[in-house]
Design an enzyme around this catalytic site. Structure first.
Site, PDB file in Angstrom:
ATOM      1  N   ASN A   1      -1.080  31.693  20.019  1.00 56.76           N
ATOM      2  CA  ASN A   1      -0.900  32.911  19.332  1.00 56.76           C
ATOM      3  C   ASN A   1      -1.752  33.047  18.086  1.00 56.76           C
ATOM      4  O   ASN A   1      -0.696  32.444  17.326  1.00 56.76           O
ATOM      5  CB  ASN A   1       0.342  33.317  19.409  1.00 56.76           C
ATOM      6  CG  ASN A   1       0.928  34.502  18.387  1.00 56.76           C
ATOM      7  OD1 ASN A   1       0.401  35.784  18.520  1.00 56.76           O
ATOM      8  ND2 ASN A   1       1.882  34.416  17.885  1.00 56.76           N
ATOM      9  N   TRP A   2      -3.009  33.322  18.192  1.00 55.56           N
ATOM     10  CA  TRP A   2      -3.711  33.877  17.063  1.00 55.56           C
ATOM     11  C   TRP A   2      -2.828  34.602  16.156  1.00 55.56           C
ATOM     12  O   TRP A   2      -3.819  34.316  14.988  1.00 55.56           O
ATOM     13  CB  TRP A   2      -4.948  34.700  16.977  1.00 55.56           C
ATOM     14  CG  TRP A   2      -5.988  33.639  17.943  1.00 55.56           C
ATOM     15  CD1 TRP A   2      -5.428  31.927  18.612  1.00 55.56           C
ATOM     16  CD2 TRP A   2      -7.518  33.329  18.142  1.00 55.56           C
ATOM     17  NE1 TRP A   2      -6.922  31.775  18.770  1.00 55.56           N
ATOM     18  CE2 TRP A   2      -7.344  31.870  18.505  1.00 55.56           C
ATOM     19  CE3 TRP A   2      -8.188  34.514  17.948  1.00 55.56           C
ATOM     20  CZ2 TRP A   2      -8.665  31.767  19.166  1.00 55.56           C
ATOM     21  CZ3 TRP A   2      -9.421  33.983  17.934  1.00 55.56           C
ATOM     22  CH2 TRP A   2      -9.899  32.507  18.783  1.00 55.56           C
ATOM     23  N   LYS A   3      -1.770  35.698  16.502  1.00 60.50           N
ATOM     24  CA  LYS A   3      -1.338  36.268  15.898  1.00 60.50           C
ATOM     25  C   LYS A   3      -2.531  37.454  14.307  1.00 60.50           C
ATOM     26  O   LYS A   3      -3.353  37.484  15.758  1.00 60.50           O
ATOM     27  CB  LYS A   3      -0.376  35.474  14.008  1.00 60.50           C
ATOM     28  CG  LYS A   3       0.683  34.440  15.124  1.00 60.50           C
ATOM     29  CD  LYS A   3       1.300  34.367  13.718  1.00 60.50           C
ATOM     30  CE  LYS A   3       2.600  32.962  14.368  1.00 60.50           C
ATOM     31  NZ  LYS A   3       3.379  32.755  14.147  1.00 60.50           N
TER      32      LYS A   3
ATOM     33  N   HIS B   1       7.874  38.882  21.062  1.00 62.54           N
ATOM     34  CA  HIS B   1       7.406  37.802  20.334  1.00 62.54           C
ATOM     35  C   HIS B   1       8.681  37.919  18.726  1.00 62.54           C
ATOM     36  O   HIS B   1       8.704  39.406  18.428  1.00 62.54           O
ATOM     37  CB  HIS B   1       6.521  37.763  19.440  1.00 62.54           C
ATOM     38  CG  HIS B   1       5.824  36.996  18.540  1.00 62.54           C
ATOM     39  ND1 HIS B   1       6.659  36.510  17.103  1.00 62.54           N
ATOM     40  CD2 HIS B   1       5.443  35.232  18.753  1.00 62.54           C
ATOM     41  CE1 HIS B   1       5.877  35.173  16.227  1.00 62.54           C
ATOM     42  NE2 HIS B   1       5.761  34.881  17.366  1.00 62.54           N
TER      43      HIS B   1
ATOM     44  N   GLU C   1      11.368  30.356  21.594  1.00 60.90           N
ATOM     45  CA  GLU C   1      10.914  30.293  20.006  1.00 60.90           C
ATOM     46  C   GLU C   1      12.337  29.851  19.022  1.00 60.90           C
ATOM     47  O   GLU C   1      12.237  31.597  19.180  1.00 60.90           O
ATOM     48  CB  GLU C   1       9.755  30.526  20.695  1.00 60.90           C
ATOM     49  CG  GLU C   1       8.688  31.124  20.848  1.00 60.90           C
ATOM     50  CD  GLU C   1       7.369  31.420  20.306  1.00 60.90           C
ATOM     51  OE1 GLU C   1       6.207  30.494  20.299  1.00 60.90           O
ATOM     52  OE2 GLU C   1       7.391  32.378  19.513  1.00 60.90           O
TER      53      GLU C   1
ATOM     54  N   GLY D   1       6.369  29.105  12.047  1.00 55.32           N
ATOM     55  CA  GLY D   1       5.814  29.486  10.935  1.00 55.32           C
ATOM     56  C   GLY D   1       6.324  27.972   9.665  1.00 55.32           C
ATOM     57  O   GLY D   1       5.799  28.707   8.460  1.00 55.32           O
TER      58      GLY D   1
ATOM     59  N   GLU E   1       8.399  38.839  15.824  1.00 56.40           N
ATOM     60  CA  GLU E   1       7.760  38.922  14.448  1.00 56.40           C
ATOM     61  C   GLU E   1       7.562  40.468  15.599  1.00 56.40           C
ATOM     62  O   GLU E   1       7.715  41.728  14.474  1.00 56.40           O
ATOM     63  CB  GLU E   1       6.531  38.256  14.492  1.00 56.40           C
ATOM     64  CG  GLU E   1       6.072  37.307  13.493  1.00 56.40           C
ATOM     65  CD  GLU E   1       5.471  36.421  13.709  1.00 56.40           C
ATOM     66  OE1 GLU E   1       3.799  36.768  14.227  1.00 56.40           O
ATOM     67  OE2 GLU E   1       5.129  35.173  13.697  1.00 56.40           O
TER      68      GLU E   1
ATOM     69  N   GLY F   1       1.598  29.134  17.830  1.00 55.82           N
ATOM     70  CA  GLY F   1       0.654  29.820  16.007  1.00 55.82           C
ATOM     71  C   GLY F   1       0.037  29.047  15.378  1.00 55.82           C
ATOM     72  O   GLY F   1      -1.272  29.031  15.431  1.00 55.82           O
ATOM     73  N   GLY F   2       0.260  28.403  14.905  1.00 58.02           N
ATOM     74  CA  GLY F   2      -0.488  28.483  13.361  1.00 58.02           C
ATOM     75  C   GLY F   2      -2.124  26.920  13.766  1.00 58.02           C
ATOM     76  O   GLY F   2      -3.185  27.460  13.526  1.00 58.02           O
TER      77      GLY F   2
HETATM   78  C1  PEP Z   1       4.259  31.855  17.049  1.00 58.26           C
HETATM   79  O1  PEP Z   1       3.985  32.661  17.094  1.00 58.26           O
HETATM   80  O2  PEP Z   1       4.099  31.639  18.537  1.00 58.26           O
HETATM   81  C2  PEP Z   1       4.568  30.303  16.802  1.00 58.26           C
HETATM   82  C3  PEP Z   1       5.578  29.472  17.081  1.00 58.26           C
HETATM   83  O3  PEP Z   1       3.931  29.397  15.926  1.00 58.26           O
HETATM   84  P1  PEP Z   1       3.647  28.912  14.292  1.00 58.26           P
HETATM   85  O4  PEP Z   1       3.497  27.705  15.939  1.00 58.26           O
HETATM   86  O5  PEP Z   1       3.138  28.489  13.920  1.00 58.26           O
HETATM   87  O6  PEP Z   1       5.191  28.162  14.585  1.00 58.26           O
END
Ligand code: PEP
Length: 255
Positions: A13-15, A98, A170, A176, A100, A237-238
């Site tokens: 997930n590049w956000k 998600h 999640e 994050g 966010e 994500g990251g």
């Molecule tokens: C996400 O954005 O779904 C996620 C899991 O982010 P991160 O891996 O950065 O915690």
């Protein structure tokens, strides 16, 4: 059921990261780093990067997803993107719900359900995100909350359409933050998700469901998380923004 029979999926997930130009560069790196994976590999990019991502991943093992979708096919919804718009581009996957989106854009379980239904009707594969806040975990309501999120997200989803649903557990406190759920915590909730899907659709459907864990998964912790019997993949994500780190997670999932 032997988890090897389920589809393992690692999705990035590049956000809100990467311009189209930067997208082309990262995909070039990923194509070098991720070859012959033993699992399905998906990159979910911002809308503006999708045309470039679809083009750049052609002929590779990488699949492309969006990070959100509107529930109407067209109309007066300024700034929104519909499921037919995504499929027309060649996009295969979409993330819905998600945390966010829930936190910053007022999405609810009901709109997550509407988005999932619209995406499935258009032929997209849907990654439905669920998970608790730290306060909810501390109050001991994680399982109840996640069961409710799953039930509402899947309202009206047929058994046939469920084959195109992936559920990502999640925990919000792990996204994050660098604070990962322990493998046992991830397993406990992923198993609860499979149980509720079993209650709704039967054991065979539940056994075939891909359940991902997401929340600070990285090259160092992926193998342990993914070794758990009900953790079939990851939403990253990251670490999905770094080709080597993402490739290492993909490798851990393929074992
Ligand atoms: C996400 O954005 O779904 C996620 C899991 O982010 P991160 O891996 O950065 O915690």
């Amino acid at each position: 059921m032997n988890k090897q029979l389920r589809k393992a999926i690692i999705a990035g997930n590049w956000k809100m990261n990467k311009t189209p130009t930067e997208t082309a560069a990262l995909i070039a790196q990923l194509k070098g780093a991720v070859q012959n994976p033993g699992c399905e590999v998906v990159i979910c990019t911002p809308f503006t990067s999708l045309p470039c991502a679809v083009e750049a991943t052609k002929g590779s093992c990488l699949h492309v997803g969006a990070e959100n979708v509107h529930f109407e096919a067209s109309g007066a919804f300024t700034g929104e993107i519909s499921a037919p718009m995504l499929t027309d581009l060649g996009v295969e996957y979409v993330i819905v719900g998600h945390s966010e989106r829930r936190q910053y854009f007022a999405e609810t379980d009901q709109t997550v359900n509407k988005r999932a239904l619209a995406a499935l009707a258009a032929g997209l594969k849907v990654i439905v995100c669920v998970g608790e806040s730290l306060a909810q975990r501390e109050e001991g309501v994680t399982e109840e909350l996640v069961r409710m999120q799953v039930k509402i997200a899947l309202q009206g989803v047929s058994a046939e359409a469920l084959k195109n649903v992936i559920i990502a557990y999640e925990p919000i406190w792990a996204i994050g933050t660098g604070r990962t759920a322990t493998a046992d915590q991830a397993q406990e909730v992923c198993a609860a998700i499979r149980r509720v899907v079993g209650e709704l659709y039967g054991q065979t459907a539940a056994d075939g469901l891909t359940v991902q864990y997401g929340g600070s998964m990285n090259a160092g912790n992926a193998a342990e998380l993914l070794s758990k019997p009900d953790v079939d993949g990851g939403l990253i994500g990251g670490a999905s923004l770094k080709a080597d780190a993402f490739a290492a997670i993909v490798e851990a999932a393929g074992k």
